[in-house]
Design a protein around this motif. Structure first.
Motif, PDB file in Angstrom:
ATOM      1  N   THR A 100     -18.136 -39.783  21.371  1.00  0.00           N
ATOM      2  CA  THR A 100     -19.244 -39.387  20.503  1.00  0.00           C
ATOM      3  C   THR A 100     -19.006 -37.972  19.995  1.00  0.00           C
ATOM      4  N   SER A 101     -19.425 -37.740  18.760  1.00  0.00           N
ATOM      5  CA  SER A 101     -19.350 -36.386  18.200  1.00  0.00           C
ATOM      6  C   SER A 101     -20.766 -35.900  17.922  1.00  0.00           C
ATOM      7  N   HIS A 102     -20.963 -34.593  18.159  1.00  0.00           N
ATOM      8  CA  HIS A 102     -22.285 -33.964  18.077  1.00  0.00           C
ATOM      9  C   HIS A 102     -22.156 -32.637  17.329  1.00  0.00           C
ATOM     10  N   PRO A 103     -23.247 -32.144  16.746  1.00  0.00           N
ATOM     11  CA  PRO A 103     -23.174 -30.866  16.030  1.00  0.00           C
ATOM     12  C   PRO A 103     -22.708 -29.711  16.921  1.00  0.00           C
ATOM     13  N   SER A 104     -23.147 -29.696  18.186  1.00  0.00           N
ATOM     14  CA  SER A 104     -22.759 -28.631  19.116  1.00  0.00           C
ATOM     15  C   SER A 104     -23.097 -29.077  20.537  1.00  0.00           C
ATOM     16  N   PHE A 105     -22.702 -28.271  21.528  1.00  0.00           N
ATOM     17  CA  PHE A 105     -22.982 -28.622  22.932  1.00  0.00           C
ATOM     18  C   PHE A 105     -24.476 -28.618  23.215  1.00  0.00           C
ATOM     19  N   SER A 106     -25.251 -27.881  22.427  1.00  0.00           N
ATOM     20  CA  SER A 106     -26.695 -27.821  22.666  1.00  0.00           C
ATOM     21  C   SER A 106     -27.462 -28.889  21.884  1.00  0.00           C
ATOM     22  N   GLU A 107     -26.747 -29.720  21.135  1.00  0.00           N
ATOM     23  CA  GLU A 107     -27.393 -30.769  20.341  1.00  0.00           C
ATOM     24  C   GLU A 107     -26.799 -32.139  20.638  1.00  0.00           C
ATOM     25  N   THR A 108     -26.576 -32.428  21.915  1.00  0.00           N
ATOM     26  CA  THR A 108     -25.962 -33.710  22.271  1.00  0.00           C
ATOM     27  C   THR A 108     -26.897 -34.894  22.065  1.00  0.00           C
ATOM     28  N   VAL A 109     -28.184 -34.636  21.871  1.00  0.00           N
ATOM     29  CA  VAL A 109     -29.114 -35.730  21.571  1.00  0.00           C
ATOM     30  C   VAL A 109     -28.855 -36.245  20.144  1.00  0.00           C
ATOM     31  N   ASN A 110     -28.256 -35.407  19.294  1.00  0.00           N
ATOM     32  CA  ASN A 110     -27.927 -35.787  17.922  1.00  0.00           C
ATOM     33  C   ASN A 110     -26.479 -36.263  17.861  1.00  0.00           C
ATOM     34  N   ILE A 111     -26.307 -37.553  17.706  1.00  0.00           N
ATOM     35  CA  ILE A 111     -24.965 -38.126  17.621  1.00  0.00           C
ATOM     36  C   ILE A 111     -24.593 -38.253  16.149  1.00  0.00           C
ATOM     37  N   ILE A 112     -23.532 -37.562  15.766  1.00  0.00           N
ATOM     38  CA  ILE A 112     -23.057 -37.639  14.384  1.00  0.00           C
ATOM     39  C   ILE A 112     -22.330 -38.953  14.163  1.00  0.00           C
ATOM     40  N   LYS A 113     -21.452 -39.281  15.113  1.00  0.00           N
ATOM     41  CA  LYS A 113     -20.667 -40.499  14.959  1.00  0.00           C
ATOM     42  C   LYS A 113     -20.250 -41.018  16.325  1.00  0.00           C
ATOM     43  N   ILE A 114     -20.165 -42.333  16.422  1.00  0.00           N
ATOM     44  CA  ILE A 114     -19.644 -42.996  17.613  1.00  0.00           C
ATOM     45  C   ILE A 114     -18.298 -43.589  17.230  1.00  0.00           C
ATOM     46  N   HIS A 115     -17.256 -43.134  17.912  1.00  0.00           N
ATOM     47  CA  HIS A 115     -15.899 -43.612  17.658  1.00  0.00           C
ATOM     48  C   HIS A 115     -15.578 -44.625  18.755  1.00  0.00           C
ATOM     49  N   GLN A 116     -15.556 -45.889  18.394  1.00  0.00           N
ATOM     50  CA  GLN A 116     -15.350 -46.964  19.365  1.00  0.00           C
ATOM     51  C   GLN A 116     -13.927 -46.921  19.920  1.00  0.00           C
ATOM     52  N   LEU A 117     -13.802 -47.131  21.233  1.00  0.00           N
ATOM     53  CA  LEU A 117     -12.498 -47.248  21.873  1.00  0.00           C
ATOM     54  C   LEU A 117     -12.196 -48.723  22.104  1.00  0.00           C
ATOM     55  N   THR A 118     -10.990 -49.144  21.751  1.00  0.00           N
ATOM     56  CA  THR A 118     -10.568 -50.523  21.936  1.00  0.00           C
ATOM     57  C   THR A 118      -9.203 -50.531  22.623  1.00  0.00           C
ATOM     58  N   GLU A 119      -8.721 -51.705  22.949  1.00  0.00           N
ATOM     59  CA  GLU A 119      -7.391 -51.811  23.558  1.00  0.00           C
ATOM     60  C   GLU A 119      -6.313 -51.301  22.618  1.00  0.00           C
ATOM     61  N   SER A 120      -6.579 -51.320  21.310  1.00  0.00           N
ATOM     62  CA  SER A 120      -5.570 -50.867  20.354  1.00  0.00           C
ATOM     63  C   SER A 120      -5.830 -49.440  19.860  1.00  0.00           C
ATOM     64  N   SER A 121      -6.755 -48.722  20.476  1.00  0.00           N
ATOM     65  CA  SER A 121      -6.982 -47.314  20.108  1.00  0.00           C
ATOM     66  C   SER A 121      -5.728 -46.508  20.399  1.00  0.00           C
ATOM     67  N   SER A 122      -5.478 -45.499  19.563  1.00  0.00           N
ATOM     68  CA  SER A 122      -4.295 -44.663  19.781  1.00  0.00           C
ATOM     69  C   SER A 122      -4.573 -43.218  19.390  1.00  0.00           C
ATOM     70  N   PHE A 123      -3.832 -42.340  20.027  1.00  0.00           N
ATOM     71  CA  PHE A 123      -3.880 -40.917  19.742  1.00  0.00           C
ATOM     72  C   PHE A 123      -2.457 -40.471  19.452  1.00  0.00           C
ATOM     73  N   ASP A 124      -2.223 -39.845  18.315  1.00  0.00           N
ATOM     74  CA  ASP A 124      -0.906 -39.316  17.969  1.00  0.00           C
ATOM     75  C   ASP A 124      -0.994 -37.806  17.905  1.00  0.00           C
ATOM     76  N   VAL A 125      -0.147 -37.133  18.661  1.00  0.00           N
ATOM     77  CA  VAL A 125      -0.099 -35.671  18.663  1.00  0.00           C
ATOM     78  C   VAL A 125       0.994 -35.247  17.699  1.00  0.00           C
ATOM     79  N   ASN A 126       0.611 -34.380  16.770  1.00  0.00           N
ATOM     80  CA  ASN A 126       1.557 -33.900  15.773  1.00  0.00           C
ATOM     81  C   ASN A 126       1.346 -32.408  15.595  1.00  0.00           C
ATOM     82  N   GLY A 127       2.219 -31.618  16.195  1.00  0.00           N
ATOM     83  CA  GLY A 127       2.057 -30.170  16.121  1.00  0.00           C
ATOM     84  C   GLY A 127       0.791 -29.752  16.826  1.00  0.00           C
TER      85      GLY A 127
END
Length: 140
Positions: A100-127
């Motif tokens: 979940t993404s939020h405006p700040s640590f003090s506004e966690t009740v406000n969810i900007i977006k929910i990024h679903q995790l699945t078996e095919s989720s991936s993270f690529d590190v580039n620099g």
């Protein structure tokens, strides 16, 4: 796991008034002279929680301490997100099935977006950046 959501008479206990982000420095103790009230201090915020009796408040205290003990296992923090050429800072929290993404640590009740995790989720590190692909249909 990350937060303690709270409701009040203000909204007839039907929706959260806010979230208290638990920290490793969270302290919970009985409020002076009030057997059914605990004081929760996170280092950033203070919340007084009133229950029906001292037994209920001991249970709350135990549950909060348990969650605080698990905080080192949880990923969360501020990240800068580049979107449409602009950099913006958000507070992210990793949960079992989503990020979940939020405006700040003090506004966690406000969810900007929910990024679903699945078996095919991936993270690529580039620099100095990380690209996340959810693997969900229509996800980024």
């Amino acid at each position: 796991d990350h937060c303690l959501g709270y409701c009040s008479e203000k909204h007839n206990f039907e929706r959260p008034d806010g979230n208290l982000l638990l920290t490793s420095g969270t302290r919970v103790y009985q409020q002076n002279g009030e057997s059914a009230v605990i004081r929760i201090e996170t280092g950033c915020e203070v919340l007084l929680l009133k229950g029906k009796d001292e037994t209920e408040m001991r249970e709350w205290k135990r549950a909060i301490h348990s969650n605080v003990g698990r905080l080192p296992e949880l990923a969360r923090g501020k990240l800068r997100v580049k979107s449409k050429g602009r950099l913006q800072e958000y507070f992210f929290m990793l949960h079992r099935e989503c990020i979940t993404s939020h405006p700040s640590f003090s506004e966690t009740v406000n969810i900007i977006k929910i990024h679903q995790l699945t078996e095919s989720s991936s993270f690529d590190v580039n620099g100095g950046s990380i690209e996340f692909k959810s693997g969900a249909k229509g996800g980024e």
